[in-house]
Design a protein around this motif. Structure first.
Motif, PDB file in Angstrom:
ATOM      1  N   GLY A 789     -36.299  28.092  44.806  1.00  0.00           N
ATOM      2  CA  GLY A 789     -35.952  27.579  46.116  1.00  0.00           C
ATOM      3  C   GLY A 789     -36.223  26.095  46.193  1.00  0.00           C
ATOM      4  N   LEU A 790     -35.303  25.359  46.768  1.00  0.00           N
ATOM      5  CA  LEU A 790     -35.433  23.912  46.942  1.00  0.00           C
ATOM      6  C   LEU A 790     -35.230  23.576  48.404  1.00  0.00           C
ATOM      7  CD1 LEU A 790     -33.225  22.701  43.931  1.00  0.00           C
ATOM      8  CD2 LEU A 790     -35.716  22.895  43.977  1.00  0.00           C
ATOM      9  N   SER A 801     -31.765  23.131  52.470  1.00  0.00           N
ATOM     10  CA  SER A 801     -32.476  24.026  51.557  1.00  0.00           C
ATOM     11  C   SER A 801     -31.496  24.936  50.860  1.00  0.00           C
ATOM     12  CB  SER A 801     -33.526  24.864  52.308  1.00  0.00           C
ATOM     13  OG  SER A 801     -32.903  25.710  53.247  1.00  0.00           O
ATOM     14  N   GLY A 802     -31.900  25.437  49.723  1.00  0.00           N
ATOM     15  CA  GLY A 802     -31.077  26.370  48.964  1.00  0.00           C
ATOM     16  C   GLY A 802     -31.930  27.182  48.025  1.00  0.00           C
ATOM     17  N   SER A 803     -31.428  28.341  47.637  1.00  0.00           N
ATOM     18  CA  SER A 803     -32.159  29.190  46.691  1.00  0.00           C
ATOM     19  C   SER A 803     -31.175  29.957  45.831  1.00  0.00           C
ATOM     20  CB  SER A 803     -33.081  30.170  47.434  1.00  0.00           C
ATOM     21  OG  SER A 803     -32.329  31.134  48.149  1.00  0.00           O
ATOM     22  N   LYS A 829     -27.505  35.788  43.331  1.00  0.00           N
ATOM     23  CA  LYS A 829     -27.426  35.502  44.762  1.00  0.00           C
ATOM     24  C   LYS A 829     -27.712  34.015  44.970  1.00  0.00           C
ATOM     25  CE  LYS A 829     -30.621  38.331  46.217  1.00  0.00           C
ATOM     26  NZ  LYS A 829     -31.054  39.137  45.089  1.00  0.00           N
ATOM     27  N   PHE A 830     -26.994  33.423  45.901  1.00  0.00           N
ATOM     28  CA  PHE A 830     -27.246  32.033  46.259  1.00  0.00           C
ATOM     29  C   PHE A 830     -27.226  31.912  47.777  1.00  0.00           C
ATOM     30  CE2 PHE A 830     -25.617  27.822  47.464  1.00  0.00           C
ATOM     31  CZ  PHE A 830     -26.630  27.026  46.946  1.00  0.00           C
ATOM     32  N   PHE A 851     -24.149  33.820  49.291  1.00  0.00           N
ATOM     33  CA  PHE A 851     -23.221  34.351  48.286  1.00  0.00           C
ATOM     34  C   PHE A 851     -23.894  35.502  47.561  1.00  0.00           C
ATOM     35  CE2 PHE A 851     -22.558  34.479  43.667  1.00  0.00           C
ATOM     36  CZ  PHE A 851     -21.254  34.949  43.636  1.00  0.00           C
ATOM     37  N   SER A 852     -23.147  36.571  47.365  1.00  0.00           N
ATOM     38  CA  SER A 852     -23.621  37.705  46.575  1.00  0.00           C
ATOM     39  C   SER A 852     -22.607  38.024  45.495  1.00  0.00           C
ATOM     40  CB  SER A 852     -23.819  38.938  47.457  1.00  0.00           C
ATOM     41  OG  SER A 852     -24.078  40.089  46.674  1.00  0.00           O
ATOM     42  N   ASP A 853     -23.078  38.144  44.281  1.00  0.00           N
ATOM     43  CA  ASP A 853     -22.252  38.586  43.167  1.00  0.00           C
ATOM     44  C   ASP A 853     -21.858  40.046  43.387  1.00  0.00           C
ATOM     45  OD1 ASP A 853     -21.000  38.524  40.749  1.00  0.00           O
ATOM     46  OD2 ASP A 853     -22.812  38.606  39.536  1.00  0.00           O
TER      47      ASP A 853
END
Length: 921
Positions: A789-790, A801-803, A829-830, A851-853
């Motif tokens: 996580g950033l 933020s993002g993970s 996952k993103f 987003f989910s694969d």
């Protein structure tokens, strides 16, 4: 007796003498504005208070000065202050900080900066709750790093971490102010249907991964901690009102309402009380798939069609075997079913209330006695082995608790009533049977087909046309949805708990739980030592409709004790090493005891860099359903494998050539649930035998009865700050032993499996029963994953933020075709969010993306691919400080691209809403 009295006096000796009161204000360093809801906690304890709307606080404690307090708030650096005297007043200024400064309690059962936590913790505090673009705080959890939220329905979402989940998510624990929120009948939480109201939420912490060392048997995949506001610290009346629409292609646009109200008052320094009320009403996501559950290439014209969301077509037979006529084709034919939308109004509703009485008997002392009551009722859809309309489900909880700075003792009871809930699959089946029995329907079908053949097919019909004519003849007079006959049959079914004629879901189960914890840190300086324990007793009471409790309720109990030692070692410079050793022993009366230890270390290199590592074992006892279920789900009978349960499920069956004997067998046999475990073939081998006709392909199953599941979990992680960028990285590896799942097996009505004789003849003649057995896998099951996580601030104060999360299962499915692990988790996952709480005066916004694969979903209802999906949520808000209110306009799934997270559920559409929150800034 003297020993017991001495222990009691030891526990309470620190309660009655020291009387220290401190007070003050907390403001931010830039605008000097007060900071509401800032936490003021006595260092090394879990006791503290929070600032009010004006940033002021008053804290009383039994500790004598000197001691330290820690002041923290989301978005600000925490500050430690020394208390040197009674009645000391503080003017505290907090500097803008980062998420690393947030204080959590869940990881070690004691307050600590999330930066210093020895294990991974995700926190969803007041700032995140207020700024989430999701419709409510519970939905906002799906934006947390590493968290999976599977949507069962509008009001039932299942939270999970690190894989292995279905909607019956018994691997994940959900605690509300220390109380387990699992429903006794189902053994897992029904989302937030009867949980917390948003205006009363203080904080949410999520602990992913095994946590059995501190929290017991069910803390296997993770725990969700929800804490409410204490009326001593948070007074006043606050309310939130949301109004909007849900939009789905199948259901259209429908109104949505969500209301929550909180009233709290501190009557004196000794007594305070609060009351909460929540109401939600909307239209559920409609499940309308007509794809064949077994073979997606089949259409409704296929003789053995079984639609995903069509019920009643589960009933089928081989018409040649049923008729014995050579002119009848050797095919399986299913009855005509009803669409799910004809069997439920898709009403989504939740009504919940709770109240609390809080008493502090000793002036200027932290000792607090409290009683909390919770009730909730609602309507939702639950998908397990079948699809269930949970209608007017009712759950209540009552808790008594005594606590102070150093200990707590609590006891609570959770009970439920199924209300007017029913199984939609059996509703469809039994509406059909109410109109025409299976024997008569298949008889009409066969007679029509045979008549065409025996008259030489004068119209030259194709085979498909013959089957269409046969179905039309058999369906003549069938109850049409909406007709008076249909409604009458529907009402009879949903009010009848006998699944041979009805579909009512009946239950009034409960469990009693107590636990306690004592922290010796005020008595011992060398290390922080905690001890505790818990006890739980179940009372299952479904009247024989779910469990094998037709004669009387089923009772059993379990207990656990634990201890934790935590030591901070100061190293050179700013370096500090925190070592934690935990261990817990749990024992169910049905199984041998189990010890689950945890060892963790957190190395603080300096204030901005921390490395952590842990290794622990976890376990989970089989659930009440794993042990005592006895339920005919249509496609299979579910029989729990507690040793004293196997023979409690009994059923009579007619064998081939009804009324005669077959190979010396009687025309009717009685089979108990024990047959699934001591006289069964694997389902996959029976399918192979049916296709090839070769008995050598049959494999004896006879699964072992169930026992506890174990996991060994290893985790490493890093938290750090690089100028304005916050990094949180973790990786884990889990190895499971005696993995619990269900295995589909087939038991013949006569013969012994492996005899190559009578049992084979039974299979060939359709004289068998399919069971879903609860057992443990001998196969190696492993999983591993990592997440990063950033978060940072860009463009002069905007939050970005993002993970990314990677999750992988390591399991030989080909070598274990009959065993389902139910991993049900995307590999990739993103998630990302962008916003500002005050982009200009009193105006803020937030946009989130997920987003989910794609991934494969397997569960007892059905298996299938879940396509990848992209979801965007957004909100804008405006604060009105003069009336302490905020207006928010928001939308979920803003793009309108519908998606689903599990096989068989309705597609998730969009939601558009406006909300007004008063006195809850």
């Amino acid at each position: 007796m003297r020993t017991i009295l001495s222990i009691v006096l030891l526990c309470f000796c620190g309660l009655s003498f020291a009387q220290t009161t401190i007070s003050g204000t907390v403001v931010d360093d830039v605008s000097q504005q007060p900071i509401p809801s800032a936490n003021v906690v006595i260092a090394g304890t879990s006791i503290g208070t929070a600032t009010d709307f004006d940033g002021t606080f008053v804290l009383t404690t039994d500790q004598k000065p000197p001691f330290k307090i820690q002041v923290s708030s989301v978005g600000f650096s925490s500050k430690d202050l020394e208390v040197t005297s009674n009645n000391q007043k503080f003017n505290i200024v907090l500097n803008e900080g980062t998420s690393l400064d947030e204080v959590v309690i869940s990881a070690s059962r004691t307050p600590e900066r999330i930066f210093e936590s020895p294990v991974t913790v995700e926190r969803f505090g007041l700032k995140e709750i207020k700024n989430t673009a999701s419709a409510d705080f519970y939905d906002g959890l799906e934006n947390l790093k590493g968290v999976d939220v599977n949507t069962n329905s509008l009001t039932f979402k299942s939270v999970n971490t690190r894989g292995f989940a279905t909607f019956a998510n018994t691997r994940f624990m959900q605690l509300v102010d220390g109380m387990d929120n699992s429903t006794p009948a189902l053994n897992f939480p029904i989302g937030n249907l009867v949980g917390m109201t948003e205006t009363d939420v203080l904080s949410v912490e999520l602990l992913p991964g095994a946590s059995s060392a501190l929290y017991g048997a069910n803390a296997f995949n993770g725990i969700l901690f929800m804490r409410s506001k204490n009326p001593f610290d948070h007074e006043g009346i606050s309310a939130s009102f949301k109004r909007g629409i849900t939009s789905q292609e199948a259901a259209g646009d429908n109104p949505y309402t969500d209301l929550s109200l909180r009233m709290a008052h501190k009557f004196s320094d000794k007594f305070a009380a609060k009351v909460n009320f929540g109401y939600l009403k909307g239209t559920d996501w409609q499940a309308t798939s007509e794809v064949d559950k077994i073979d997606p290439t089949r259409t409704r014209s296929n003789t053995n069609y079984d639609g995903i969301n069509i019920y009643g077509d589960e009933v089928s037979t081989n018409i040649r075997a049923a008729s014995g006529l050579g002119v009848i084709p050797d095919v399986v034919v299913s009855r005509t079913g009803y669409n799910e939308r004809d069997l439920t109004p898709y009403n989504a509703e939740s009504v919940k209330a709770d109240w609390g009485l809080y008493y502090r008997p000793i002036e200027d002392n932290s000792l607090e006695l409290s009683y909390v009551g919770k009730v909730g009722t609602g309507t939702t859809i639950y998908q397990g082995t079948n699809r269930y309309n949970i209608d007017n489900f009712f759950q209540q909880q009552h808790k008594l608790e005594v606590r102070n700075d150093n200990f707590f003792v609590r006891a609570y009871e959770v009970s439920d009533k199924a209300g007017d809930s029913y199984d939609m699959v059996f509703t469809g089946i039994n509406i059909n049977r109410s109109w025409k029995s299976d024997e008569d329907w298949f008889g009409d079908y066969i007679a029509t087909y045979a008549g065409i053949e025996l008259t030489g097919n004068p119209l030259g019909l194709t085979d498909q046309q013959k089957h269409d004519a046969a179905r039309a003849a058999a369906d003549t007079g069938r109850y049409e949805p909406g007709s008076p006959e249909f409604k009458a049959a529907f009402n009879r079914s949903i009010n009848d708990p006998d699944l041979s004629t009805g579909s009512k879901f009946q239950d009034a189960s409960k469990y009693f739980h107590s636990d306690a914890n004592y922290n010796f840190s005020h008595l011992i300086d060398i290390a922080e030592i905690q001890v505790g324990g818990s006890y739980r007793k179940y009372k299952l009471n479904s009247g024989g409709t779910i469990y094998t409790d037709g004669d009387s309720p089923i009772e059993y109990s379990e207990f656990g004790v634990y201890s934790q030692i935590q030591k901070n070692l100061e190293l050179e410079g700013e370096k500090e090493l925190k070592l934690t050793v935990s261990g817990r022993y749990d024992k169910s009366e049905l199984f041998d005891g189990f010890f689950s230890p945890r060892l963790s270390a957190a190395l603080t290199l300096n204030r901005n860099h921390n490395v952590r590592a842990s290794v622990q074992t976890g376990f989970r006892n089989p659930t009440t359903q794993d042990l005592f279920i006895g339920l005919d789900a249509g496609r299979a009978i579910l029989v729990g494998s507690a040793p004293n349960n196997l023979d409690r499920y009994t059923r009579d069956y007619d064998v081939s050539l009804e009324g005669q004997t077959f190979f010396g067998q009687p025309s009717q046999v009685t089979q108990t649930g024990a047959a699934a475990y001591n006289n069964s073939y694997s389902a996959s081998s029976v399918i192979d035998f049916a296709a090839a006709g070769n008995p050598a392909l049959l494999e004896v199953s006879n699964p072992d009865i169930i026992k506890p599941e174990k996991v060994t979990s290893m985790e490493v992680g890093y938290r750090g700050k690089y100028e304005s960028i916050i990094v949180d990285l973790s990786a884990y590896y889990n190895k499971y032993e005696d993995f619990i799942s269900q295995e589909v097996v087939i038991s013949p009505f006569y013969g012994t499996v492996g005899d190559n004789g009578l049992s084979v003849a039974a299979l060939a003649n359709g004289d068998y029963q399919t069971y879903s057995a609860y057992t443990n896998s001998n196969a190696d099951v492993k999983s591993y994953g990592a997440s990063i996580g950033l978060s940072t601030k860009v463009f002069n104060g905007f939050d970005l933020s993002g993970s990314y999360t990677f999750t992988k299962q390591d399991f030989d499915k080909a070598g274990n075709p009959d065993f389902q692990t139910n991993f049900n988790t995307p590999e990739h996952k993103f998630k990302a969010s962008f916003g500002h709480t005050n982009v200009f005066e009193n105006f803020g916004f937030n946009v989130s993306y997920r987003f989910s694969d794609d991934y494969f979903w397997e569960a007892t209802f059905g298996n299938g691919i879940i396509p990848e999906f992209h979801v965007v949520d957004a909100q804008v808000n405006y604060k009105i400080p003069s009336i302490k209110s905020i207006i928010k306009l928001g939308a979920t799934n803003l793009t309108g691209q519908e998606y689903f997270t599990a096989f068989g559920t309705g597609f998730i559409g969009s939601m558009y809403y406006a909300s007004l929150t008063i006195n809850n800034l």
